[in-house]
Design a protein around this motif. Structure first.
Motif, PDB file in Angstrom:
ATOM      1  N   PRO A   1      79.783  76.911  22.068  1.00  0.00           N
ATOM      2  CA  PRO A   1      78.388  76.439  22.165  1.00  0.00           C
ATOM      3  C   PRO A   1      78.264  74.928  21.984  1.00  0.00           C
ATOM      4  O   PRO A   1      79.163  74.263  21.447  1.00  0.00           O
ATOM      5  N   ASP A   2      77.131  74.396  22.422  1.00  0.00           N
ATOM      6  CA  ASP A   2      76.778  72.977  22.228  1.00  0.00           C
ATOM      7  C   ASP A   2      77.778  72.042  22.894  1.00  0.00           C
ATOM      8  O   ASP A   2      78.199  71.035  22.303  1.00  0.00           O
ATOM      9  N   THR A   3      78.164  72.357  24.116  1.00  0.00           N
ATOM     10  CA  THR A   3      79.084  71.543  24.936  1.00  0.00           C
ATOM     11  C   THR A   3      80.402  71.262  24.221  1.00  0.00           C
ATOM     12  O   THR A   3      81.006  70.196  24.401  1.00  0.00           O
ATOM     13  N   MET A   4      80.843  72.202  23.400  1.00  0.00           N
ATOM     14  CA  MET A   4      82.122  72.076  22.713  1.00  0.00           C
ATOM     15  C   MET A   4      83.131  73.031  23.361  1.00  0.00           C
ATOM     16  O   MET A   4      82.786  73.811  24.251  1.00  0.00           O
ATOM     17  N   SER A   5      84.364  72.954  22.912  1.00  0.00           N
ATOM     18  CA  SER A   5      85.400  73.845  23.429  1.00  0.00           C
ATOM     19  C   SER A   5      86.372  74.180  22.306  1.00  0.00           C
ATOM     20  O   SER A   5      86.428  73.493  21.286  1.00  0.00           O
TER      21      SER A   5
END
Length: 247
Positions: A206-210
């Protein structure tokens, strides 16, 4: 609900059970009246229910797999299916029904079959809600190097060790110990072969994370985390933290 579900009495009963569980999920419990004892009891019972549900799903998975194989064997006999394709597509259908990836569907099929054929004592513990699905899967994986006869012996030994009364780490250690003692060479060979599957993967978060993950031999994993921590500590020592923690 499909027409098959409407006809099948087990599916109808499960549907009614799901409806009732949904109702129970909304029933409040006042933790102040008994110090939270009722909440703890409810949590424990629901955890047991997870295990029982997993066992019930395993039963359906094995039955479905067996029916599919028998159907495919007939097609092979009729010359309508390539023998090399026997068994294909079964895990994919299970994955679709369970809303999981094909790889997870294939793993669940393998676990269900192993419990049904080689590990009846472990399966009985799961059916009774005395061990978790995760521990049952661990037992399947850790004993996979054993032949069926030896696996059955280890299965019985595990049931006699009181796994349900152990913590997760203690239970997994007991499984590993018995699996190793039953066939030390096979256990070692399996660990050696596992190194062939080392890999690095990336999945979204989530939240443009990986999430970057590495499946590595233990000494390489330890070396990687040690190197990262040493580098992080060097940045902290110079004050170059950029508002980040050591992690």
């Amino acid at each position: 609900m499909s027409s098959n579900e409407a006809v099948d009495p087990v599916s109808a009963e499960l549907t009614a059970l799901l409806t009732r569980l949904a109702e129970l999920a909304e029933l409040p419990t006042d933790p102040e009246s008994d110090g939270g004892a009722a909440c703890i009891d409810r949590i424990a019972l629901l955890e047991r229910a997870r295990s029982v549900v997993a066992a019930a799903q395993h039963t359906a998975i094995v039955s479905f797999g067996r029916a599919q194989v028998e159907e495919q064997i007939e097609l092979v006999a009729q010359g309508r299916l390539d023998p090399e394709k026997l068994g294909r597509g079964i895990a994919d259908q299970i994955a679709l029904a369970a809303h999981v990836s094909p790889s997870v569907g294939d793993r669940r099929l393998g676990v269900a079959r192993a419990l049904a054929s080689d590990l009846p004592c472990t399966r009985a513990l799961l059916v009774a809600g005395r061990i978790s699905e995760q521990l049952a899967e661990h037992i399947v994986s850790t004993t996979s190097h054993l032949d069926p006869e030896t696996r059955a012996v280890v299965d019985k030994q595990l049931a006699e060790t009181g796994l349900e009364d152990m913590g997760r780490r203690q239970a997994e250690a007991a499984v590993k110990k018995l699996a190793y003692e039953a066939d030390p060479q096979g256990f070692t060979d399996r660990a050696r072969n596992a190194r062939k599957h080392r890999r690095v993967t990336l999945r979204p978060a989530p939240d443009t994370m990986s999430v970057l993950s590495g499946l590595l031999p233990v000494e390489q994993g330890v070396a990687c985390i040690a190197a990262l921590r040493t580098y992080a500590d060097s940045l902290i020592a110079t004050g170059d933290t950029d508002d980040r923690t050591r992690d």
